[in-house]
Write an enzyme that holds these catalytic residues in place. Structure first.
Site, mmCIF file in Angstrom:
data_model
loop_
_atom_site.group_PDB
_atom_site.id
_atom_site.type_symbol
_atom_site.label_atom_id
_atom_site.label_comp_id
_atom_site.label_asym_id
_atom_site.label_seq_id
_atom_site.Cartn_x
_atom_site.Cartn_y
_atom_site.Cartn_z
ATOM 1 C CD GLU A 34 16.553 70.111 -10.042
ATOM 2 O OE1 GLU A 34 17.656 70.672 -10.068
ATOM 3 O OE2 GLU A 34 16.414 68.872 -9.881
ATOM 4 C CD GLN A 35 17.472 64.936 -12.324
ATOM 5 O OE1 GLN A 35 17.578 64.397 -13.421
ATOM 6 N NE2 GLN A 35 18.213 64.592 -11.297
ATOM 7 N NE ARG A 108 24.581 69.010 2.224
ATOM 8 C CZ ARG A 108 25.461 69.083 1.230
ATOM 9 N NH1 ARG A 108 25.065 69.363 0.007
ATOM 10 N NH2 ARG A 108 26.721 68.845 1.430
ATOM 11 C CE1 TYR A 219 27.257 71.170 9.377
ATOM 12 C CE2 TYR A 219 29.318 69.971 9.287
ATOM 13 C CZ TYR A 219 28.148 70.387 8.688
ATOM 14 O OH TYR A 219 27.885 70.006 7.399
#
Ligand SMILES: Cc1cc2nc3c(=O)[nH]c(=O)nc-3n(C[C@H](O)[C@H](O)[C@H](O)COP(=O)(O)OP(=O)(O)OC[C@H]3O[C@@H](n4cnc5c(N)ncnc54)[C@H](O)[C@@H]3O)c2cc1C
Length: 414
Positions: A34-35, A108, A219
């Site tokens: 992962e960068q 998220r 939402y």
């Protein structure tokens, strides 16, 4: 022996981490590059339809997700032309009973945290932060990957390279020679506000407002404590970078002709973030020998079917199924993955495009759309999603206990 080597996944987003967990269930060891220096997602929500929830539940993430997620009672569809609601479709327990998995909406960061926590405690998964894939070259039966790490360049030998590196994937463009991402002509404004500011009728629902050349989706998040707003317009993109801050004034000006009830929602956030919506034409070779792409790297799409993340999650499950046999020829397994996934991904890309056209119809045609929706009713709307939501991963893919609980984990590489 290539098979003794790990698989390398470029990208620890939704697709990359789901792939690492699913591959662990299939008995495969992965290194996830992962960068970014830390695992983080954009400050916004995501809808997880039953096809995605089912896979995450099978990976034993359901409890972690349900600590933060909400299952909305309804999808309420509003029309600017009609000045209010035209249709509502149940999303609650009925959907869970029908599909065997819930429709969740979640921040998220909470989704990524659930995935990352599971990956960090999986002995088959190693996450290397601050590590950016630069290039990769095929060697006999293996892939040689060059990465930039916090302590300098490094070479990693892998049995295969999986590009889960998002819409601007380097694996797609630099390793597979695939296409560049293209701006779609659509811009999304996103913001999250405390739920206390939101009228009661919206708090337990997903809302969609369709208007001429734009739409609004909202939402609840964080177990119902906050509220996510996504407002989409058709426009050119003139800013530097693909996501930039935006003001309340800019958003209200873009939706100046909308009904007051929608503008009242748009007036709530002080600050917004503005995103250029980019897409990738999925009609290119996703696989070359021991290299494959998944998720947005393969088929970044307009978010108008709320399926980009779900397709990344499905890709991960199917990829793992094809690699579950330790004796499998890796190149053939990856080719089979592409053959299985591409038709579905292309159909969903097309549905998202069609949804955009329907949502953004000008007033004259919106009248017909709204009348048609009212006549067809919620059952017809539900039937339109059915082929997506009923999808199941290949039998037994995710059923093994995998590499749970051990010293695996997360480290900055170098
Ligand atoms: C406004 C909006 C709303 C959306 N709503 C929904 C929704 O409701 N439901 C849904 O299912 N989907 C939705 N989507 C789509 C969804 O967000 C994406 O499809 C999903 O995030 C793709 O996941 P990914 O893992 O493929 O890519 P990403 O999430 O982009 O992850 C890629 C990762 O790779 C890393 N990376 C990149 N290059 C390198 C490199 N060279 N080396 C190492 N690491 C690298 C990045 O830092 C990143 O962490 C929405 C999208 C938008 C824009």
């Amino acid at each position: 022996m290539a098979d003794a080597l790990p698989l390398v996944i470029a990208g620890a987003g939704i697709g990359g981490l789901t792939a690492a967990l699913a591959l662990s269930r299939a008995g495969r060891r992965t290194i996830v590059l992962e960068q970014a220096d830390r695992l983080a997602e954009v400050g916004a929500g995501i809808q997880l339809s039953p096809n995605a929830s089912r896979i995450l539940d099978a990976l034993d993430l359901g409890l972690a997700l349900d600590r933060h997620a909400v299952t909305p009672d309804w999808l309420k569809v509003h029309s600017v032309r009609a000045g209010g609601e035209v249709l509502r479709m149940p999303l609650g327990r009925g959907i869970e009973q029908r599909y065997g998995a819930p429709y969740r909406v979640i921040h998220r960061a909470d989704l990524l945290d659930a995935l990352a926590t599971a990956a960090q405690t999986d002995r088959n998964v190693e996450i290397r932060l601050g590590t950016r894939l630069r290039r990769a070259e095929a060697a006999p039966g293996r892939i040689s990957i060059e990465a930039r790490t916090p302590t300098g360049p490094a070479t990693i030998e892998a049995a295969a390279l999986i590009g889960a590196d998002g819409v601007r994937s380097r694996v797609r463009t630099h390793v597979l020679g695939g296409p560049l991402a293209r701006y779609s002509g659509r811009t999304a404004y996103r913001a999250v506000v405390p739920i206390g500011q939101i009228p009661a009728e919206h708090r337990r629902s997903t809302g969609l407002w369709m208007g001429p050349h734009g739409h609004l989706v909202h939402y609840p998040l964080h177990g119902g404590e906050t509220f996510n707003l996504v407002a989409v317009i058709e426009s050119d993109w003139e800013d530097d970078g693909w996501s930039v801050p935006a003001t309340r004034r800019e958003v209200l000006d873009a939706f100046a002709s909308w009904p007051q009830a929608a503008r009242d929602l748009l007036a709530l956030p002080q600050d917004w973030t503005k995103w250029a919506l980019c897409g990738v034409d999925p009609d290119f070779a996703w696989v070359g020998g021991h290299v494959a792409v998944l998720g947005d790297a393969a088929h970044a799409m307009l978010p108008f079917a709320a399926q980009g993340g779900a397709m990344a999650i499905e890709d991960a499950a199917v990829l793992a199924a094809h690699l579950a046999d330790p004796a499998a020829d890796i190149a053939m397994a990856l080719a089979a993955y592409e053959a299985e996934r591409k038709p579905r991904a292309k159909a969903v890309v097309e549905l998202a495009r069609t949804n955009g056209r329907i949502y953004h119809l000008p007033d004259a045609l919106a009248f017909l759309r709204d009348a048609g929706m009212r006549i067809a009713g919620a059952d017809r709307l539900a039937a339109r999603q059915d082929w997506i939501w009923r999808w199941r991963p290949p039998a037994e893919t995710l059923s093994k206990s995998g590499g749970a609980k051990s010293a695996g984990g997360l480290r900055r590489s170098g």
